[in-house]
Motif scaffolding. Sequence first.
Motif, PDB file in Angstrom:
ATOM      1  N   GLU A   1     -86.200  93.881  86.362  1.00 33.36           N
ATOM      2  CA  GLU A   1     -84.727  94.884  86.307  1.00 33.36           C
ATOM      3  C   GLU A   1     -83.894  94.287  86.042  1.00 33.36           C
ATOM      4  N   GLN A   2     -83.780  93.162  85.726  1.00 41.10           N
ATOM      5  CA  GLN A   2     -81.834  92.654  85.008  1.00 41.10           C
ATOM      6  C   GLN A   2     -83.277  93.064  83.289  1.00 41.10           C
ATOM      7  N   TYR A   3     -84.484  92.708  83.009  1.00 43.28           N
ATOM      8  CA  TYR A   3     -84.857  92.827  82.122  1.00 43.28           C
ATOM      9  C   TYR A   3     -84.205  94.033  81.374  1.00 43.28           C
ATOM     10  N   ILE A   4     -84.488  95.550  82.509  1.00 43.46           N
ATOM     11  CA  ILE A   4     -84.911  97.032  81.929  1.00 43.46           C
ATOM     12  C   ILE A   4     -82.860  97.453  82.076  1.00 43.46           C
ATOM     13  N   THR A   5     -82.103  96.811  83.186  1.00 41.44           N
ATOM     14  CA  THR A   5     -80.712  96.779  81.957  1.00 41.44           C
ATOM     15  C   THR A   5     -80.143  96.173  81.276  1.00 41.44           C
ATOM     16  N   SER A   6     -80.951  95.110  80.434  1.00 42.88           N
ATOM     17  CA  SER A   6     -81.304  94.782  79.105  1.00 42.88           C
ATOM     18  C   SER A   6     -81.196  95.802  78.268  1.00 42.88           C
ATOM     19  N   CYS A   7     -82.515  96.214  77.728  1.00 40.90           N
ATOM     20  CA  CYS A   7     -82.381  97.287  77.641  1.00 40.90           C
ATOM     21  C   CYS A   7     -82.339  98.864  77.555  1.00 40.90           C
ATOM     22  N   ILE A   8     -81.301  98.785  78.388  1.00 40.80           N
ATOM     23  CA  ILE A   8     -80.769  99.767  78.889  1.00 40.80           C
ATOM     24  C   ILE A   8     -79.247  99.640  77.783  1.00 40.80           C
ATOM     25  N   ASN A   9     -79.254  98.618  77.563  1.00 43.69           N
ATOM     26  CA  ASN A   9     -77.845  97.782  77.357  1.00 43.69           C
ATOM     27  C   ASN A   9     -78.321  98.037  75.712  1.00 43.69           C
ATOM     28  N   GLU A  10     -79.014  97.665  75.745  1.00 41.62           N
ATOM     29  CA  GLU A  10     -79.275  97.741  74.039  1.00 41.62           C
ATOM     30  C   GLU A  10     -79.281  99.323  73.375  1.00 41.62           C
ATOM     31  N   LEU A  11     -79.857  99.845  73.979  1.00 42.94           N
ATOM     32  CA  LEU A  11     -79.503 101.686  73.850  1.00 42.94           C
ATOM     33  C   LEU A  11     -78.714 101.788  73.458  1.00 42.94           C
ATOM     34  N   VAL A  12     -77.700 101.936  74.458  1.00 39.20           N
ATOM     35  CA  VAL A  12     -76.202 101.954  74.653  1.00 39.20           C
ATOM     36  C   VAL A  12     -75.933 102.322  73.676  1.00 39.20           C
ATOM     37  N   GLY A  13     -75.945 100.473  73.151  1.00 32.60           N
ATOM     38  CA  GLY A  13     -75.181  99.614  72.106  1.00 32.60           C
ATOM     39  C   GLY A  13     -75.441 100.176  70.727  1.00 32.60           C
ATOM     40  N   LYS A  14     -76.733 101.071  70.490  1.00 35.18           N
ATOM     41  CA  LYS A  14     -77.618 101.639  69.325  1.00 35.18           C
ATOM     42  C   LYS A  14     -76.394 102.808  69.503  1.00 35.18           C
ATOM     43  N   SER A  15     -76.441 103.670  70.511  1.00 36.37           N
ATOM     44  CA  SER A  15     -75.887 104.721  70.642  1.00 36.37           C
ATOM     45  C   SER A  15     -74.891 104.835  69.650  1.00 36.37           C
ATOM     46  N   MET A  16     -74.065 104.227  70.380  1.00 34.39           N
ATOM     47  CA  MET A  16     -72.617 103.446  70.272  1.00 34.39           C
ATOM     48  C   MET A  16     -71.882 103.059  68.290  1.00 34.39           C
ATOM     49  N   GLU A  17     -73.389 102.266  68.377  1.00 33.66           N
ATOM     50  CA  GLU A  17     -73.277 101.840  66.242  1.00 33.66           C
ATOM     51  C   GLU A  17     -73.669 103.046  65.902  1.00 33.66           C
ATOM     52  N   ASN A  18     -74.402 104.144  66.600  1.00 35.68           N
ATOM     53  CA  ASN A  18     -74.368 105.441  65.450  1.00 35.68           C
ATOM     54  C   ASN A  18     -74.268 106.259  65.763  1.00 35.68           C
ATOM     55  N   LYS A  19     -73.022 106.560  66.754  1.00 40.61           N
ATOM     56  CA  LYS A  19     -71.372 107.548  67.328  1.00 40.61           C
ATOM     57  C   LYS A  19     -72.664 108.367  67.874  1.00 40.61           C
ATOM     58  N   ASP A  20     -73.860 108.383  68.184  1.00 43.21           N
ATOM     59  CA  ASP A  20     -74.718 109.541  68.657  1.00 43.21           C
ATOM     60  C   ASP A  20     -73.754 109.084  71.015  1.00 43.21           C
ATOM     61  N   TYR A  21     -72.985 110.730  70.588  1.00 41.40           N
ATOM     62  CA  TYR A  21     -72.774 111.131  71.391  1.00 41.40           C
ATOM     63  C   TYR A  21     -73.360 111.442  73.142  1.00 41.40           C
ATOM     64  N   ILE A  22     -74.291 112.319  72.538  1.00 34.61           N
ATOM     65  CA  ILE A  22     -75.491 112.566  73.396  1.00 34.61           C
ATOM     66  C   ILE A  22     -76.321 112.088  74.057  1.00 34.61           C
ATOM     67  N   THR A  23     -77.048 110.859  72.927  1.00 36.14           N
ATOM     68  CA  THR A  23     -77.734 109.623  73.771  1.00 36.14           C
ATOM     69  C   THR A  23     -77.100 108.614  74.760  1.00 36.14           C
ATOM     70  N   SER A  24     -75.945 108.420  74.110  1.00 41.06           N
ATOM     71  CA  SER A  24     -74.701 107.893  75.255  1.00 41.06           C
ATOM     72  C   SER A  24     -74.650 108.705  76.282  1.00 41.06           C
ATOM     73  N   ARG A  25     -73.797 109.953  76.404  1.00 45.49           N
ATOM     74  CA  ARG A  25     -74.280 110.641  77.242  1.00 45.49           C
ATOM     75  C   ARG A  25     -74.992 110.479  78.889  1.00 45.49           C
ATOM     76  N   PHE A  26     -76.456 110.800  77.742  1.00 43.98           N
ATOM     77  CA  PHE A  26     -77.569 110.805  79.114  1.00 43.98           C
ATOM     78  C   PHE A  26     -78.102 109.390  78.996  1.00 43.98           C
ATOM     79  N   LEU A  27     -77.572 108.131  78.312  1.00 44.44           N
ATOM     80  CA  LEU A  27     -77.765 106.905  79.514  1.00 44.44           C
ATOM     81  C   LEU A  27     -76.682 106.802  79.897  1.00 44.44           C
ATOM     82  N   ASP A  28     -75.356 107.468  80.347  1.00 40.00           N
ATOM     83  CA  ASP A  28     -74.160 106.777  81.311  1.00 40.00           C
ATOM     84  C   ASP A  28     -74.874 107.089  82.657  1.00 40.00           C
ATOM     85  N   TRP A  29     -75.928 107.584  83.142  1.00 39.39           N
ATOM     86  CA  TRP A  29     -76.655 107.563  84.289  1.00 39.39           C
ATOM     87  C   TRP A  29     -77.576 106.682  84.337  1.00 39.39           C
TER      88      TRP A  29
END
Length: 180
Positions: free
Chosen positions: A96-124
């Motif tokens: 679960e710690q590994y999965i959390t780190s993967c989700i965090n990477e996705l969030v970081g990438k979506s924020m870097e790309n100003k991809d608010y659609i994906t960022s919003r999806f990942l909030d859950w």
Amino acid sequence: MSIIKEDTIKLLNGQLNKELYSASLYFNMAGWCDKNGLKGCSKFLYGHYKEETEHFEKFRDFINKVGGQAVISDMHAPQSDFKSVEDLFETIVKHEQYITSCINELVGKSMENKDYITSRFLDWFIQEQLEEEELFNDILVKINMLGNGKLEGRNLYTFDKSMNTLNTEKHSNDVEINVQ
């Protein structure tokens, strides 16, 4: 044409496959518990198998909704043998710690790309991972309380019985082990 960048679709597909792997890992863990007479733990873990399948489906639906194609790729077989119930739950916490780190990477990438659609999806998923880590860390605390890190005999029975009643929809504050 997709609404979000193709490299983000690729990353989302990577996470989709990690969620499928997670479901398979919980499935194998539940089977190990069944084999070892831990019916309560088995029921609990089959519940998490179903929950991880739902996570997989959320990623599938999102990828397809934004114009991508959800794709299952090769994965190695998840672990299916454990030294003890403690080993099994320690494995879950690490996973679960590994999965959390993967989700965090996705969030970081979506924020870097100003991809608010994906960022919003990942909030859950951010909130879900917080709850998962709290739940399983609390279970490890209970294991240590009952068996000082090694559950056997009556303590293992008590733990398994309590896991049978633990609702997978509830999280950390609801982990209650009743010692009789």
